[in-house]
Design a protein around this motif. Structure first.
Motif, mmCIF file in Angstrom:
data_model
loop_
_atom_site.group_PDB
_atom_site.id
_atom_site.type_symbol
_atom_site.label_atom_id
_atom_site.label_comp_id
_atom_site.label_asym_id
_atom_site.label_seq_id
_atom_site.Cartn_x
_atom_site.Cartn_y
_atom_site.Cartn_z
ATOM 1 N N TYR A 25 0.927 -1.051 -0.033
ATOM 2 C CA TYR A 25 0.180 -0.074 -0.066
ATOM 3 C C TYR A 25 0.796 1.304 -0.065
ATOM 4 O O TYR A 25 2.249 0.956 0.088
ATOM 5 C CB TYR A 25 -0.991 -0.096 1.275
ATOM 6 C CG TYR A 25 -1.914 -1.200 1.218
ATOM 7 C CD1 TYR A 25 -3.109 -1.016 0.497
ATOM 8 C CD2 TYR A 25 -1.915 -2.362 1.950
ATOM 9 C CE1 TYR A 25 -4.092 -2.056 0.429
ATOM 10 C CE2 TYR A 25 -2.555 -3.312 2.092
ATOM 11 C CZ TYR A 25 -3.657 -3.091 1.428
ATOM 12 O OH TYR A 25 -4.692 -4.149 1.349
ATOM 13 N N SER A 46 -7.579 -1.692 -11.145
ATOM 14 C CA SER A 46 -7.033 -2.789 -10.377
ATOM 15 C C SER A 46 -5.648 -3.074 -10.735
ATOM 16 O O SER A 46 -5.267 -3.326 -11.720
ATOM 17 C CB SER A 46 -8.026 -3.919 -10.864
ATOM 18 O OG SER A 46 -7.699 -4.932 -9.840
ATOM 19 N N LEU A 85 -1.680 -6.426 -5.382
ATOM 20 C CA LEU A 85 -1.456 -6.119 -4.109
ATOM 21 C C LEU A 85 -0.013 -6.519 -3.715
ATOM 22 O O LEU A 85 0.583 -6.093 -2.849
ATOM 23 C CB LEU A 85 -2.376 -6.779 -2.714
ATOM 24 C CG LEU A 85 -3.805 -6.261 -2.772
ATOM 25 C CD1 LEU A 85 -4.600 -7.056 -1.803
ATOM 26 C CD2 LEU A 85 -3.466 -4.688 -1.706
ATOM 27 N N LYS A 117 -6.035 -4.794 -5.677
ATOM 28 C CA LYS A 117 -6.810 -3.465 -4.998
ATOM 29 C C LYS A 117 -7.249 -2.458 -5.923
ATOM 30 O O LYS A 117 -6.796 -2.606 -7.299
ATOM 31 C CB LYS A 117 -5.913 -2.837 -3.853
ATOM 32 C CG LYS A 117 -4.627 -2.065 -4.498
ATOM 33 C CD LYS A 117 -3.764 -1.354 -3.599
ATOM 34 C CE LYS A 117 -2.512 -0.897 -4.288
ATOM 35 N NZ LYS A 117 -1.624 -0.465 -3.286
ATOM 36 N N SER A 129 -8.223 1.918 0.061
ATOM 37 C CA SER A 129 -8.401 0.554 0.223
ATOM 38 C C SER A 129 -7.844 0.050 1.409
ATOM 39 O O SER A 129 -7.890 -1.306 1.554
ATOM 40 C CB SER A 129 -7.697 -0.230 -1.183
ATOM 41 O OG SER A 129 -6.133 0.143 -1.197
#
Length: 194
Positions: free
Chosen positions: A21, A45, A48, A58, A173
């Motif tokens: 992230y 999309s 991850l 995500k 997310s």
């Protein structure tokens, strides 16, 4: 065992399974304005994890306004091409600093896909509807010396800044993370979700 060896050992176990992230430090975030992009944000999309598809994907939000780290903004030069991780390349047209706040202006280059020599920048969409604030806590070594000798004064070796806490702007997310998960924040490190 030295701390750096312990962290390296821990990374061997965590790296293959930790989803990726992005979070940008709130107090020092710099804005990048992509002048040729639409005002509306879009989602695509993305995986991850770059090497483990089983972790899932995500929604990556992108658009005209994005947040980047001020240290990255300071290093960017006008006329330079930079690469936004998982997004694309940007030609920087202008950089301005007003009252200590850095704003960078650029054009998104839809055609340039060569990322080999480009400076890669982490970022998140500057969109209040899709970002969240998170409190991040980082722990460093308690002792500032690798090896303590018999005659060392331990009180002088203690690191008074071994814990740092700050607020960051994070991609939305991350709302779905569960307590106990281990994640990696790009270019920041591994974190345990409290």
């Amino acid at each position: 065992m030295e701390w750096d060896k312990l962290w390296a050992l821990n990374k061997q176990y965590v790296d293959p399974i930790a989803p990726r992230y992005t979070a940008i430090v709130k107090d020092t975030a710099a804005k990048l304005i992509l002048e040729n992009m639409p005002e509306e944000v879009e989602a695509k999309s993305v995986p991850l994890h770059p090497k483990n598809d089983e972790i899932g994907s995500k929604a990556l939000i992108f658009g005209r306004y994005i947040w980047i780290e001020v240290s990255d903004a300071d290093d960017i030069k006008e006329g330079e091409k930079i690469a936004l991780r998982n997004y694309g390349k940007v030609l920087v047209n202008k950089k301005e600093v007003v009252d200590g706040v850095v704003t960078v202006y650029g054009h998104f280059d839809h055609e340039d896909k060569d990322f080999k020599k480009a400076k890669v920048i982490t970022w998140i969409a500057a969109d209040e509807a899709t970002t969240i604030e998170v409190e991040l806590v980082e722990y460093g070594p308690l002792i500032r010396k690798k090896k303590i000798e018999e005659n060392d004064d331990v009180t002088g070796l203690v690191n008074p800044n071994s814990k740092v806490q700050y607020t960051a702007l994070a991609e939305g997310s991350m709302r779905h993370l569960q307590q106990g998960q281990v994640i990696q924040l790009e270019r920041r490190g591994f974190f345990y979700v409290d």
